[in-house]
Motif scaffolding. Sequence first.
Motif, PDB file in Angstrom:
ATOM      1  N   LEU A   1     -37.909 -23.414   4.717  1.00 33.54           N
ATOM      2  CA  LEU A   1     -38.962 -24.205   5.362  1.00 33.54           C
ATOM      3  C   LEU A   1     -38.498 -24.736   6.718  1.00 33.54           C
ATOM      4  CD1 LEU A   1     -40.371 -26.156   2.282  1.00 33.54           C
ATOM      5  CD2 LEU A   1     -41.495 -24.306   3.538  1.00 33.54           C
ATOM      6  N   ARG A   2     -37.249 -25.185   6.791  1.00 33.73           N
ATOM      7  CA  ARG A   2     -36.726 -25.665   8.077  1.00 33.73           C
ATOM      8  C   ARG A   2     -36.679 -24.538   9.105  1.00 33.73           C
ATOM      9  NH1 ARG A   2     -33.311 -28.957   4.680  1.00 33.73           N
ATOM     10  NH2 ARG A   2     -31.709 -27.335   4.675  1.00 33.73           N
ATOM     11  N   SER A   3     -36.306 -23.337   8.655  1.00 32.35           N
ATOM     12  CA  SER A   3     -36.249 -22.200   9.576  1.00 32.35           C
ATOM     13  C   SER A   3     -37.633 -21.834  10.101  1.00 32.35           C
ATOM     14  CB  SER A   3     -35.604 -20.986   8.902  1.00 32.35           C
ATOM     15  OG  SER A   3     -36.463 -20.441   7.915  1.00 32.35           O
ATOM     16  N   ARG A   4     -38.678 -22.246   9.393  1.00 35.15           N
ATOM     17  CA  ARG A   4     -40.055 -21.974   9.820  1.00 35.15           C
ATOM     18  C   ARG A   4     -40.660 -23.154  10.573  1.00 35.15           C
ATOM     19  NH1 ARG A   4     -42.951 -17.914   5.568  1.00 35.15           N
ATOM     20  NH2 ARG A   4     -41.140 -16.589   5.169  1.00 35.15           N
ATOM     21  N   GLY A   5     -39.829 -24.141  10.882  1.00 32.46           N
ATOM     22  CA  GLY A   5     -40.273 -25.236  11.735  1.00 32.46           C
ATOM     23  C   GLY A   5     -40.780 -26.471  11.024  1.00 32.46           C
ATOM     24  N   PHE A   6     -40.612 -26.548   9.707  1.00 32.64           N
ATOM     25  CA  PHE A   6     -41.078 -27.719   8.966  1.00 32.64           C
ATOM     26  C   PHE A   6     -39.931 -28.690   8.699  1.00 32.64           C
ATOM     27  CE2 PHE A   6     -43.836 -24.155   7.671  1.00 32.64           C
ATOM     28  CZ  PHE A   6     -45.060 -24.650   8.103  1.00 32.64           C
ATOM     29  N   SER A   7     -40.250 -29.973   8.650  1.00 32.24           N
ATOM     30  CA  SER A   7     -39.228 -30.989   8.382  1.00 32.24           C
ATOM     31  C   SER A   7     -39.093 -31.158   6.872  1.00 32.24           C
ATOM     32  CB  SER A   7     -39.605 -32.323   9.038  1.00 32.24           C
ATOM     33  OG  SER A   7     -40.883 -32.758   8.602  1.00 32.24           O
ATOM     34  N   ALA A   8     -38.082 -30.517   6.295  1.00 30.83           N
ATOM     35  CA  ALA A   8     -37.918 -30.497   4.840  1.00 30.83           C
ATOM     36  C   ALA A   8     -36.492 -30.865   4.456  1.00 30.83           C
ATOM     37  CB  ALA A   8     -38.266 -29.114   4.287  1.00 30.83           C
ATOM     38  N   ALA A   9     -36.339 -31.397   3.245  1.00 31.95           N
ATOM     39  CA  ALA A   9     -35.022 -31.730   2.702  1.00 31.95           C
ATOM     40  C   ALA A   9     -35.036 -31.469   1.208  1.00 31.95           C
ATOM     41  CB  ALA A   9     -34.664 -33.193   2.980  1.00 31.95           C
ATOM     42  N   ALA A  10     -33.861 -31.225   0.656  1.00 23.58           N
ATOM     43  CA  ALA A  10     -33.724 -30.963  -0.777  1.00 23.58           C
ATOM     44  C   ALA A  10     -33.166 -32.190  -1.482  1.00 23.58           C
ATOM     45  CB  ALA A  10     -32.801 -29.763  -1.005  1.00 23.58           C
ATOM     46  N   ILE A  11     -33.577 -32.376  -2.728  1.00 20.27           N
ATOM     47  CA  ILE A  11     -33.025 -33.441  -3.550  1.00 20.27           C
ATOM     48  C   ILE A  11     -32.784 -32.867  -4.940  1.00 20.27           C
ATOM     49  CG2 ILE A  11     -35.310 -34.337  -4.165  1.00 20.27           C
ATOM     50  CD1 ILE A  11     -34.076 -37.137  -4.178  1.00 20.27           C
ATOM     51  N   ASN A  12     -31.548 -32.987  -5.415  1.00 21.54           N
ATOM     52  CA  ASN A  12     -31.192 -32.436  -6.722  1.00 21.54           C
ATOM     53  C   ASN A  12     -30.051 -33.245  -7.319  1.00 21.54           C
ATOM     54  OD1 ASN A  12     -28.633 -31.296  -5.688  1.00 21.54           O
ATOM     55  ND2 ASN A  12     -29.978 -29.855  -4.607  1.00 21.54           N
ATOM     56  N   GLY A  13     -29.624 -32.854  -8.497  1.00 20.75           N
ATOM     57  CA  GLY A  13     -28.615 -33.612  -9.222  1.00 20.75           C
ATOM     58  C   GLY A  13     -27.244 -33.604  -8.587  1.00 20.75           C
ATOM     59  N   ASP A  14     -26.995 -32.711  -7.623  1.00 15.79           N
ATOM     60  CA  ASP A  14     -25.691 -32.664  -6.971  1.00 15.79           C
ATOM     61  C   ASP A  14     -25.536 -33.711  -5.871  1.00 15.79           C
ATOM     62  OD1 ASP A  14     -24.844 -30.627  -8.573  1.00 15.79           O
ATOM     63  OD2 ASP A  14     -25.232 -29.025  -7.122  1.00 15.79           O
ATOM     64  N   LEU A  15     -26.625 -34.331  -5.456  1.00  9.18           N
ATOM     65  CA  LEU A  15     -26.559 -35.331  -4.393  1.00  9.18           C
ATOM     66  C   LEU A  15     -25.951 -36.631  -4.916  1.00  9.18           C
ATOM     67  CD1 LEU A  15     -28.502 -33.382  -2.892  1.00  9.18           C
ATOM     68  CD2 LEU A  15     -29.745 -35.394  -2.097  1.00  9.18           C
ATOM     69  N   VAL A  16     -25.017 -37.190  -4.165  1.00  7.28           N
ATOM     70  CA  VAL A  16     -24.488 -38.500  -4.518  1.00  7.28           C
ATOM     71  C   VAL A  16     -25.582 -39.533  -4.247  1.00  7.28           C
ATOM     72  CG1 VAL A  16     -22.107 -37.845  -4.046  1.00  7.28           C
ATOM     73  CG2 VAL A  16     -23.492 -38.822  -2.221  1.00  7.28           C
ATOM     74  N   GLN A  17     -25.466 -40.685  -4.865  1.00 10.87           N
ATOM     75  CA  GLN A  17     -26.526 -41.685  -4.783  1.00 10.87           C
ATOM     76  C   GLN A  17     -26.836 -42.094  -3.348  1.00 10.87           C
ATOM     77  OE1 GLN A  17     -28.459 -42.566  -7.171  1.00 10.87           O
ATOM     78  NE2 GLN A  17     -29.617 -44.118  -6.068  1.00 10.87           N
ATOM     79  N   ALA A  18     -25.797 -42.252  -2.521  1.00 13.14           N
ATOM     80  CA  ALA A  18     -26.018 -42.674  -1.130  1.00 13.14           C
ATOM     81  C   ALA A  18     -26.831 -41.632  -0.368  1.00 13.14           C
ATOM     82  CB  ALA A  18     -24.682 -42.911  -0.442  1.00 13.14           C
ATOM     83  N   GLN A  19     -26.526 -40.359  -0.619  1.00 16.45           N
ATOM     84  CA  GLN A  19     -27.261 -39.286   0.057  1.00 16.45           C
ATOM     85  C   GLN A  19     -28.701 -39.215  -0.436  1.00 16.45           C
ATOM     86  OE1 GLN A  19     -25.301 -35.491  -0.253  1.00 16.45           O
ATOM     87  NE2 GLN A  19     -26.683 -34.470   1.179  1.00 16.45           N
ATOM     88  N   ARG A  20     -28.880 -39.416  -1.729  1.00 21.81           N
ATOM     89  CA  ARG A  20     -30.241 -39.437  -2.275  1.00 21.81           C
ATOM     90  C   ARG A  20     -31.053 -40.558  -1.640  1.00 21.81           C
ATOM     91  NH1 ARG A  20     -33.387 -38.659  -7.143  1.00 21.81           N
ATOM     92  NH2 ARG A  20     -34.713 -40.468  -7.494  1.00 21.81           N
ATOM     93  N   GLU A  21     -30.457 -41.729  -1.518  1.00 21.12           N
ATOM     94  CA  GLU A  21     -31.163 -42.869  -0.932  1.00 21.12           C
ATOM     95  C   GLU A  21     -31.535 -42.611   0.521  1.00 21.12           C
ATOM     96  OE1 GLU A  21     -28.595 -46.179  -1.568  1.00 21.12           O
ATOM     97  OE2 GLU A  21     -29.047 -46.349  -3.714  1.00 21.12           O
ATOM     98  N   ARG A  22     -30.642 -41.956   1.280  1.00 22.17           N
ATOM     99  CA  ARG A  22     -30.951 -41.626   2.674  1.00 22.17           C
ATOM    100  C   ARG A  22     -32.107 -40.629   2.760  1.00 22.17           C
ATOM    101  NH1 ARG A  22     -25.236 -41.655   3.239  1.00 22.17           N
ATOM    102  NH2 ARG A  22     -25.174 -39.385   3.029  1.00 22.17           N
ATOM    103  N   THR A  23     -32.121 -39.666   1.849  1.00 20.61           N
ATOM    104  CA  THR A  23     -33.186 -38.661   1.855  1.00 20.61           C
ATOM    105  C   THR A  23     -34.531 -39.299   1.522  1.00 20.61           C
ATOM    106  OG1 THR A  23     -31.613 -36.939   1.189  1.00 20.61           O
ATOM    107  CG2 THR A  23     -33.953 -36.474   0.876  1.00 20.61           C
TER     108      THR A  23
END
Length: 348
Positions: A160-182
Amino acid sequence: AQLSGLSRGAHVVVGTPGRVIDHLERKSLDVSSLEHLVLDEADEMLAMGFAEDVERILADTPEYKQVALFSATMPPQIRSLAKRYLHDPLDIATKASRTTTTTVRQRWIPVAHHGKIDALTRILEVEPVGEKTQEGAGPGGAMIVFVRTKQATEELADKLRSRGFSAAAINGDLVQAQRERTVAALKSGAIDILVATDVAARGLDVDRISYVVNYDIPHDTEAYVHRIGRTGRAGRSGEAILFVTPRERRMLSAIERVSGRPIEEMGVPSVEEVNARRAGRFAQTITSSMGSPQFHVFRSLVEEYAQENEVTMLDVAAALAVMGVDDREFFLRPDPPQSKRVREDRPD
């Protein structure tokens, strides 16, 4: 801080499975006199790969204790865990919602697996995701896209980002701080699309989510109800779109029974619809740019260029528009005839 707190003694200890095991192995946590044990979000912990850790902790605690196991769903693995480690457990279940909210418009699209990314791209082109509803308003509606695996969240967000959309992933591998930022970026409008797994989206509450896309159909109807519950909250309207491959029609029927009403079929937005939206956004961009403080500066430069090079202002405007798209094709090409597409989809 943790070591000193444990050494002083504590009535309640709250921790992740891995951290609790770490303290057990270091002998900094003594559970020999434990009387109460709570496993919260048990299905989530097992889905994230903590099954062995949870069983290790249960095995290290006294045999007789009060155990409270909380779980949004009750898959076989949870029931097996309860059978092994709980004595005469009492099963308390809240009444499950059998119907989905009436404030969410539900639609489904018949699509082949390999056609999902193009279908999603066209939906994003024609639906007002991220668009402000009025001048000076806050960030527009956001979208959450559900997939089945952690790897799929990253792969789809990258596409999606390569097609020009502002997208982010959220999954169980993200540490809590990264999840909160997302999540904070989604709330502020820094990103408009969140690609998530069921587990990672648990407890997510963001007011601006107005679209839920089931990119991968859920394994059960209960998960579908939880997914589309991310939108249409507090009386606001929402949109839920379900991608259905030919082999998934049976699950669609089961979901309709839970919804309590038929789910409306929709087609993939056509080339004409996408191109009309692109032309409309282009016109809006021109109109808004005319109000810029820099407008008259650039108008003078364009006028000067046109006079010196004996070209029209219209030609200069078109050249500037080309610069803005980096020589990429502005309009989609017409879809090939249906018979040709069918032949191309067949394996060699």
